[in-house]
Design a protein around this motif. Sequence first.
Motif, mmCIF file in Angstrom:
data_model
loop_
_atom_site.group_PDB
_atom_site.id
_atom_site.type_symbol
_atom_site.label_atom_id
_atom_site.label_comp_id
_atom_site.label_asym_id
_atom_site.label_seq_id
_atom_site.Cartn_x
_atom_site.Cartn_y
_atom_site.Cartn_z
ATOM 1 N N ASP A 23 1.025 -1.044 0.477
ATOM 2 C CA ASP A 23 -0.068 0.428 0.028
ATOM 3 C C ASP A 23 0.894 0.787 0.059
ATOM 4 N N ILE A 24 1.841 1.731 0.677
ATOM 5 C CA ILE A 24 2.817 2.350 1.279
ATOM 6 C C ILE A 24 3.275 2.394 -0.493
ATOM 7 N N VAL A 25 4.035 1.619 -0.916
ATOM 8 C CA VAL A 25 4.764 1.403 -1.850
ATOM 9 C C VAL A 25 4.426 2.082 -2.948
ATOM 10 N N SER B 148 1.109 3.536 -3.184
ATOM 11 C CA SER B 148 0.771 4.888 -3.105
ATOM 12 C C SER B 148 1.430 5.982 -3.409
ATOM 13 N N SER B 149 3.112 5.956 -2.878
ATOM 14 C CA SER B 149 4.142 6.489 -3.109
ATOM 15 C C SER B 149 4.197 6.756 -4.516
ATOM 16 N N GLY C 225 1.725 8.719 -6.547
ATOM 17 C CA GLY C 225 2.000 9.895 -6.160
ATOM 18 C C GLY C 225 2.921 10.536 -7.523
ATOM 19 N N VAL C 226 3.782 10.026 -7.382
ATOM 20 C CA VAL C 226 5.239 10.371 -8.389
ATOM 21 C C VAL C 226 4.877 10.629 -9.861
#
Lengths: 184, 184
Positions: free
Chosen positions: B146-148, B150-151, B154-155
């Motif tokens: 999830d974190i990776v 979403s990151s 964003g990019v």
Amino acid sequence: MPEHKRIDPRALRSKKMLKDAVFSLLADHPEISQLTVQKIAKRAELNRATFYLHYEDLNDLLRQIVHEIFDDLSMKVEPLLQLKSESEQEQLVTFLSYFYEYRQVFAVLVEHPGFKKHLSNLLKSTIEKRREARNINSAKGVASVDIVSSSLLGVIMWWIKDGTEYSAEYIADQITLMYKREYL
Amino acid sequence: MPEHKRIDPRALRSKKMLKDAVFSLLADHPEISQLTVQKIAKRAELNRATFYLHYEDLNDLLRQIVHEIFDDLSMKVEPLLQLKSESEQEQLVTFLSYFYEYRQVFAVLVEHPGFKKHLSNLLKSTIEKRREARNINSAKGVASVDIVSSSLLGVIMWWIKDGTEYSAEYIADQITLMYKREYL
DNA sequence: TGCTTTTTCAACACAGTGTCAATAAAATAT
DNA sequence: ATATTTTATTGACACTGTGTTGAAAAAGCA
């Protein structure tokens, strides 16, 4: 000494009631697309024409709300970067916990165009200040501020929209795991 | 053998004209908020009532457009992960270059709620497959998918909206610089 | 050819926007 | 305390857009 800018208390009251009405409506139905000038005026118990006396349109009101929130947020973040006492990890946790406070409002307002720009600017200036403090000069094997900030923006947006069950500490840990040391 | 689902060519033609009208309008004015059923029907040279014969509402049409684009995109990404010949960096560049193709459309459709969900799902499944291929089991000092995702989301969103002057190669390099090795 | 489906057209009720002029109310100034 | 200015209310207006309906025309199909 009296203020040079004296503002009619009625105008102040009306504007406050309209802003409060927005939060009240969003609490009922957290969907920015459901907001209309009509509903806001009704909830504020003001005439719709009064709305147009103080704001150009709905976006103007939302823009001002977002602006005020970020003024508050920026004021809180500013001194955080001066504190050398805290570890960098603690600094990150404190930074994220400011967002945690606003998470309900942010989860809705994030849909507003101006919001992402404000958040992006805050992230960029924060990253730049931390880089300065650690003498990390860019352009030599270091990802650009645009890339790092947009990446962080993605994580924060996911967090406040779909990951609200996670604490600021957890998110800080995950970020630490993911990025190379230079970006924390 | 005749098809069991025979679709009236008039319906097919109308749906195509309505979809084309959306792209035509977005080319004129890349703002999803400017899209209305009225304008779409006019641009398609069809009656507004015809629109409602094929779609529930504007969001229904946009949902279907987004769905079709992601079907195409997913089909292209799928075989990419099987190829062992390419380096991981080359794989990343190829992946990003698929987004580069669609960048104009994506920059607008990214405002549609369903878009981020589709993109997020595509990123998540891609990350999971790459982790499997490299025997990276999560939950042991590795940031969550999830974190990776979403990151990365964003990019990519920054790239297609505000960083269109950068090539897929540049973005891939920046990502490589930023993340720890396990996430590339 | 006839039958079915799609498309068109005009009309309807509805919700929302933004503005205006006249009037009322509140705040400020003298 | 009164007069003046500012703000607020009210009802109305023209406008754009939504979603639906019924009847007629056009196109597809068998």
